[in-house]
Design an enzyme around this catalytic site. Sequence first.
Site, short mmCIF file in Angstrom:
data_model
loop_
_atom_site.label_atom_id
_atom_site.label_comp_id
_atom_site.label_asym_id
_atom_site.label_seq_id
_atom_site.Cartn_x
_atom_site.Cartn_y
_atom_site.Cartn_z
N ASP A 148 0.94 -1.66 0.13
CA ASP A 148 0.11 -0.06 -0.18
C ASP A 148 0.99 1.38 0.16
O ASP A 148 -0.11 2.27 -0.24
CB ASP A 148 -1.11 0.27 0.91
CG ASP A 148 0.04 0.11 2.60
OD1 ASP A 148 0.99 0.13 2.82
OD2 ASP A 148 -1.12 -1.12 3.69
N HIS A 155 6.63 -7.87 -1.23
CA HIS A 155 5.56 -7.73 -2.27
C HIS A 155 5.17 -7.52 -2.99
O HIS A 155 3.83 -7.57 -3.43
CB HIS A 155 4.11 -8.84 -1.02
CG HIS A 155 4.77 -9.83 0.37
ND1 HIS A 155 3.08 -10.43 0.68
CD2 HIS A 155 6.01 -10.55 -0.17
CE1 HIS A 155 4.56 -11.37 1.73
NE2 HIS A 155 5.15 -11.43 0.72
N CYS A 176 6.79 -10.64 -20.82
CA CYS A 176 7.98 -10.15 -21.86
C CYS A 176 8.63 -9.01 -20.44
O CYS A 176 7.66 -9.60 -19.24
CB CYS A 176 7.78 -9.65 -22.57
SG CYS A 176 7.52 -7.83 -22.69
N CYS A 195 0.40 -5.16 -23.03
CA CYS A 195 1.69 -5.04 -22.86
C CYS A 195 1.88 -4.64 -24.26
O CYS A 195 0.80 -5.43 -25.29
CB CYS A 195 2.76 -6.24 -22.57
SG CYS A 195 4.02 -5.43 -22.60
N1 APR Z 1 -2.49 -3.29 15.18
C1 APR Z 1 -1.57 -4.45 14.85
N2 APR Z 1 -1.72 -5.91 14.64
C2 APR Z 1 -2.89 -5.74 13.84
C3 APR Z 1 -3.67 -4.41 14.15
C4 APR Z 1 -3.19 -3.92 14.35
N3 APR Z 1 -4.49 -2.87 14.10
N4 APR Z 1 -5.10 -5.33 13.07
C5 APR Z 1 -5.28 -6.98 13.41
N5 APR Z 1 -3.54 -7.07 13.14
C6 APR Z 1 -2.94 -8.09 13.07
C7 APR Z 1 -4.15 -9.11 13.40
O1 APR Z 1 -3.56 -10.33 14.54
C8 APR Z 1 -2.74 -10.70 12.21
O2 APR Z 1 -2.29 -11.43 12.97
O3 APR Z 1 -2.34 -8.13 11.84
C9 APR Z 1 -2.05 -9.57 11.28
C10 APR Z 1 -2.46 -9.51 9.77
O4 APR Z 1 -2.52 -10.97 9.47
P1 APR Z 1 -2.90 -10.75 7.27
O5 APR Z 1 -3.93 -10.58 7.56
O6 APR Z 1 -2.31 -12.20 7.59
O7 APR Z 1 -1.65 -10.03 7.35
P2 APR Z 1 -0.18 -10.37 6.62
O8 APR Z 1 0.38 -10.73 7.27
O9 APR Z 1 0.09 -9.29 5.71
O10 APR Z 1 -0.32 -11.11 5.60
C11 APR Z 1 1.01 -11.10 4.66
O11 APR Z 1 0.32 -12.69 2.85
O12 APR Z 1 -1.86 -12.64 1.68
C12 APR Z 1 -0.50 -12.49 1.71
O13 APR Z 1 1.11 -11.01 0.42
C13 APR Z 1 -0.33 -10.85 1.52
O14 APR Z 1 1.63 -9.43 2.10
C14 APR Z 1 0.54 -10.60 2.88
C15 APR Z 1 0.57 -11.62 3.34
#
Ligand code: APR
Length: 242
Positions: free
Chosen positions: A102, A117, A128, A145
Amino acid sequence: MKMFELIKDQIKDIKKIVFVTGAGISQESGVPTFRGKDGLWRNYDVMKLATIDAFYDNPKLVWEWYNERRNNVFGVKPNLGHKAIAELEKYANVMVLTQNIDGLHQKAGSTEVLELHGSIVKIKCSVCDFKDQMTAEFSEIPPLCKCGNILRPDVVWFGESLPQDVWQKAMIVAGQCDLMIIAGTSLVVSPANTLPIYAKQNNAILIEINPENTDMSSEMDLVIRNTSAIALPEFVSMFKEN
Ligand code: APR
């Protein structure tokens, strides 16, 4: 007791700090996380949409999902968690290794960010070597492309490798830090979830900031069960006092 009291005395010896961040750090900005209750979009399981198979099956649908997420991201602001990390650069050597696409760390002012990522504003050809930055939305999706093949978001989907140059750097900085703060990630996605191991091999202090338990919580030196927008400013305030 204050959240970070346990490590307060060690602060003066900390030179290199690495943050490993995930979707949770942007949650308080209004960006949905992937797992848990947020993991649906138009009733599609986002875990299934973020795959190369889903893209080849229905590139238009996956593009619609990314367009919507990009528009959402453009409309939100970095929160106090992102800002605290950026501010910490005044007091220590800070590196951010983020799984997020983001761009909110950079918007908050962090200058050393590795996007493990990829990025929601970047595109590449599915065949390509063409890569570009998105400047405006495409009138037709999926866009093509010059070579005639479909363009795709320049992000890492399930089953795909991370950009090798970025990953190499991430491993190195993780292995050289004195303190690693893991904020807002469920640590279930590999290889990003191996970064704490490199830090541990360097005897770094490991701190997790997450309201929920993760598979690696028990490996941490300190676990803060709070949100990142609350915990990170408090962490940074310790450096200001020192
Ligand atoms: N502050 C801190 N942590 C938080 C908050 C908050 N306000 N809200 C939620 N969380 C925590 C949740 O408890 C969870 O453990 O953030 C985590 C989010 O986990 P995921 O949704 O699994 O996200 P992420 O770990 O970034 O996923 C990894 O998975 O789908 C793929 O490529 C995508 O980069 C992503 C990767």
